[in-house]
Scaffold this motif. Structure first.
Motif, PDB file in Angstrom:
ATOM      1  N   ALA A 119      56.158  25.412   0.085  1.00 22.05           N
ATOM      2  CA  ALA A 119      54.733  25.591  -0.186  1.00 22.05           C
ATOM      3  C   ALA A 119      54.363  24.672  -1.341  1.00 22.05           C
ATOM      4  CB  ALA A 119      54.417  27.044  -0.536  1.00 22.05           C
ATOM      5  N   VAL A 120      53.346  23.862  -1.144  1.00 23.31           N
ATOM      6  CA  VAL A 120      52.942  22.892  -2.159  1.00 23.31           C
ATOM      7  C   VAL A 120      52.655  23.571  -3.495  1.00 23.31           C
ATOM      8  CG1 VAL A 120      51.186  21.173  -2.760  1.00 23.31           C
ATOM      9  CG2 VAL A 120      52.020  21.334  -0.419  1.00 23.31           C
ATOM     10  N   ASP A 121      51.978  24.713  -3.459  1.00 23.21           N
ATOM     11  CA  ASP A 121      51.631  25.419  -4.687  1.00 23.21           C
ATOM     12  C   ASP A 121      52.631  26.527  -5.023  1.00 23.21           C
ATOM     13  OD1 ASP A 121      50.912  26.899  -2.505  1.00 23.21           O
ATOM     14  OD2 ASP A 121      48.993  27.558  -3.317  1.00 23.21           O
ATOM     15  N   GLY A 122      53.836  26.432  -4.487  1.00 14.72           N
ATOM     16  CA  GLY A 122      54.866  27.440  -4.734  1.00 14.72           C
ATOM     17  C   GLY A 122      55.268  27.499  -6.193  1.00 14.72           C
ATOM     18  N   ASN A 123      55.707  28.682  -6.637  1.00 13.22           N
ATOM     19  CA  ASN A 123      56.074  28.873  -8.035  1.00 13.22           C
ATOM     20  C   ASN A 123      57.577  28.835  -8.273  1.00 13.22           C
ATOM     21  OD1 ASN A 123      56.802  31.237  -6.815  1.00 13.22           O
ATOM     22  ND2 ASN A 123      55.578  32.574  -8.125  1.00 13.22           N
ATOM     23  N   ALA A 124      58.344  28.466  -7.254  1.00 16.66           N
ATOM     24  CA  ALA A 124      59.800  28.401  -7.385  1.00 16.66           C
ATOM     25  C   ALA A 124      60.305  27.095  -6.775  1.00 16.66           C
ATOM     26  CB  ALA A 124      60.448  29.585  -6.684  1.00 16.66           C
ATOM     27  N   ARG A 125      61.450  26.684  -7.241  1.00 19.16           N
ATOM     28  CA  ARG A 125      62.085  25.493  -6.699  1.00 19.16           C
ATOM     29  C   ARG A 125      63.438  25.914  -6.148  1.00 19.16           C
ATOM     30  NH1 ARG A 125      61.056  20.498  -6.179  1.00 19.16           N
ATOM     31  NH2 ARG A 125      62.549  18.834  -6.539  1.00 19.16           N
ATOM     32  N   GLY A 126      63.709  25.525  -4.889  1.00 18.34           N
ATOM     33  CA  GLY A 126      64.974  25.920  -4.301  1.00 18.34           C
ATOM     34  C   GLY A 126      65.195  25.262  -2.957  1.00 18.34           C
ATOM     35  N   GLN A 127      66.252  25.714  -2.295  1.00 17.96           N
ATOM     36  CA  GLN A 127      66.592  25.179  -0.981  1.00 17.96           C
ATOM     37  C   GLN A 127      65.603  25.714   0.042  1.00 17.96           C
ATOM     38  OE1 GLN A 127      70.862  25.910  -0.420  1.00 17.96           O
ATOM     39  NE2 GLN A 127      70.851  24.074   0.838  1.00 17.96           N
ATOM     40  N   SER A 128      65.086  24.829   0.876  1.00 19.83           N
ATOM     41  CA  SER A 128      64.058  25.238   1.835  1.00 19.83           C
ATOM     42  C   SER A 128      64.646  26.010   3.008  1.00 19.83           C
ATOM     43  CB  SER A 128      63.280  24.027   2.340  1.00 19.83           C
ATOM     44  OG  SER A 128      64.121  23.178   3.082  1.00 19.83           O
ATOM     45  N   VAL A 129      63.919  27.057   3.387  1.00 21.40           N
ATOM     46  CA  VAL A 129      64.201  27.839   4.583  1.00 21.40           C
ATOM     47  C   VAL A 129      62.920  27.783   5.395  1.00 21.40           C
ATOM     48  CG1 VAL A 129      64.664  30.143   5.498  1.00 21.40           C
ATOM     49  CG2 VAL A 129      65.856  29.355   3.446  1.00 21.40           C
ATOM     50  N   GLU A 130      63.013  27.265   6.594  1.00 19.47           N
ATOM     51  CA  GLU A 130      61.826  27.136   7.441  1.00 19.47           C
ATOM     52  C   GLU A 130      61.329  28.526   7.815  1.00 19.47           C
ATOM     53  OE1 GLU A 130      58.888  24.941   8.822  1.00 19.47           O
ATOM     54  OE2 GLU A 130      60.660  24.067   7.861  1.00 19.47           O
ATOM     55  N   PRO A 131      60.075  28.864   7.475  1.00 12.98           N
ATOM     56  CA  PRO A 131      59.569  30.191   7.838  1.00 12.98           C
ATOM     57  C   PRO A 131      59.412  30.328   9.348  1.00 12.98           C
ATOM     58  CG  PRO A 131      57.822  28.856   6.871  1.00 12.98           C
ATOM     59  CD  PRO A 131      59.088  28.044   6.792  1.00 12.98           C
ATOM     60  N   LEU A 132      59.357  31.564   9.812  1.00  8.64           N
ATOM     61  CA  LEU A 132      59.211  31.828  11.237  1.00  8.64           C
ATOM     62  C   LEU A 132      57.861  31.367  11.770  1.00  8.64           C
ATOM     63  CD1 LEU A 132      60.878  35.351  11.347  1.00  8.64           C
ATOM     64  CD2 LEU A 132      61.813  33.222  12.267  1.00  8.64           C
ATOM     65  N   HIS A 133      56.876  31.235  10.890  1.00  5.31           N
ATOM     66  CA  HIS A 133      55.554  30.725  11.269  1.00  5.31           C
ATOM     67  C   HIS A 133      54.918  30.104  10.039  1.00  5.31           C
ATOM     68  CE1 HIS A 133      51.210  30.848  12.171  1.00  5.31           C
ATOM     69  NE2 HIS A 133      51.639  30.555  13.401  1.00  5.31           N
ATOM     70  N   LYS A 134      54.071  29.112  10.237  1.00  5.64           N
ATOM     71  CA  LYS A 134      53.483  28.389   9.113  1.00  5.64           C
ATOM     72  C   LYS A 134      52.573  29.255   8.242  1.00  5.64           C
ATOM     73  CE  LYS A 134      49.761  26.761  12.017  1.00  5.64           C
ATOM     74  NZ  LYS A 134      49.393  25.803  13.001  1.00  5.64           N
ATOM     75  N   GLY A 135      52.058  30.376   8.749  1.00  3.94           N
ATOM     76  CA  GLY A 135      51.190  31.248   7.971  1.00  3.94           C
ATOM     77  C   GLY A 135      51.917  32.297   7.152  1.00  3.94           C
ATOM     78  N   VAL A 136      53.246  32.283   7.185  1.00  4.44           N
ATOM     79  CA  VAL A 136      54.045  33.306   6.514  1.00  4.44           C
ATOM     80  C   VAL A 136      53.797  33.349   5.006  1.00  4.44           C
ATOM     81  CG1 VAL A 136      56.448  33.767   5.827  1.00  4.44           C
ATOM     82  CG2 VAL A 136      55.851  33.590   8.236  1.00  4.44           C
ATOM     83  N   VAL A 137      53.711  32.211   4.350  1.00  2.00           N
ATOM     84  CA  VAL A 137      53.536  32.195   2.893  1.00  2.00           C
ATOM     85  C   VAL A 137      52.221  32.864   2.518  1.00  2.00           C
ATOM     86  CG1 VAL A 137      53.250  30.727   0.858  1.00  2.00           C
ATOM     87  CG2 VAL A 137      55.015  30.181   2.542  1.00  2.00           C
ATOM     88  N   LYS A 138      51.122  32.450   3.154  1.00  2.00           N
ATOM     89  CA  LYS A 138      49.806  33.041   2.844  1.00  2.00           C
ATOM     90  C   LYS A 138      49.791  34.534   3.179  1.00  2.00           C
ATOM     91  CE  LYS A 138      47.029  29.225   4.254  1.00  2.00           C
ATOM     92  NZ  LYS A 138      45.823  28.843   4.978  1.00  2.00           N
TER      93      LYS A 138
END
Length: 164
Positions: A107-126
């Motif tokens: 997530a561009v505006d994410g508050n953490a830095r780490g290894q990426s895990v592809e979410p099950l759907h693009k709307g998961v973060v919101k």
């Protein structure tokens, strides 16, 4: 089954038997109404919801999550990115497990830095920012996709508390 089907079913579980309509799921998951409809049709064919597509067959879903999910939706953590913590890096699981590098949903505006895990759907973060229960359920699902045995065992226990 498609990955977003799990997201839809987890949202229904997170609603804890509150009444819902397709448009409610659509607006809170950032998935179109037609995709919600198609998802619930696939889940009905798979035996994970009833014929009216309103009630999740919790035992069947738990069985699928526990024994099949990691085969159907496998995940290998990717490069280091900014994002939202998931899997064993979720705040609930963080108190049980230590790790040098967190797992995150990109997530561009994410508050953490780490290894990426592809979410099950693009709307998961919101969607997870708006619903703590959904966030915990989806992080638990990610543990089953990328975690180790001890982590998976705790995730299964937590999922059972919500599903069964």
């Amino acid at each position: 089954m498609r990955p977003l089907d799990i997201v839809v079913l987890m949202k229904i579980i997170a609603l804890n038997d509150e009444p819902w309509q397709y448009r409610d799921l659509s607006s809170t998951l950032f998935i179109s109404v037609s995709e919600i409809s198609a998802s619930l049709n696939r889940s009905m064919v798979a035996g994970l919801v009833d014929k009216e597509k309103k009630k999740v067959r919790r035992n069947a879903l738990m069985e699928f999550i526990q024994y099949g999910l990691h085969y159907v939706f496998p995940q290998v953590p990717g490069p280091i990115v900014n994002g939202m913590k998931t899997a064993h890096s979720h705040p609930f699981y963080k108190q049980h497990f230590s790790s040098d590098l967190p797992y995150v949903w990109p997530a561009v505006d994410g508050n953490a830095r780490g290894q990426s895990v592809e979410p099950l759907h693009k709307g998961v973060v919101k969607a997870s920012l708006q619903d703590d229960i959904l966030y915990k359920l989806l992080a638990s699902i990610d543990i089953l996709r990328v975690g180790k045995v001890r982590e998976k065992n705790l995730a299964i226990e937590e999922l059972k508390k919500h599903l069964l």
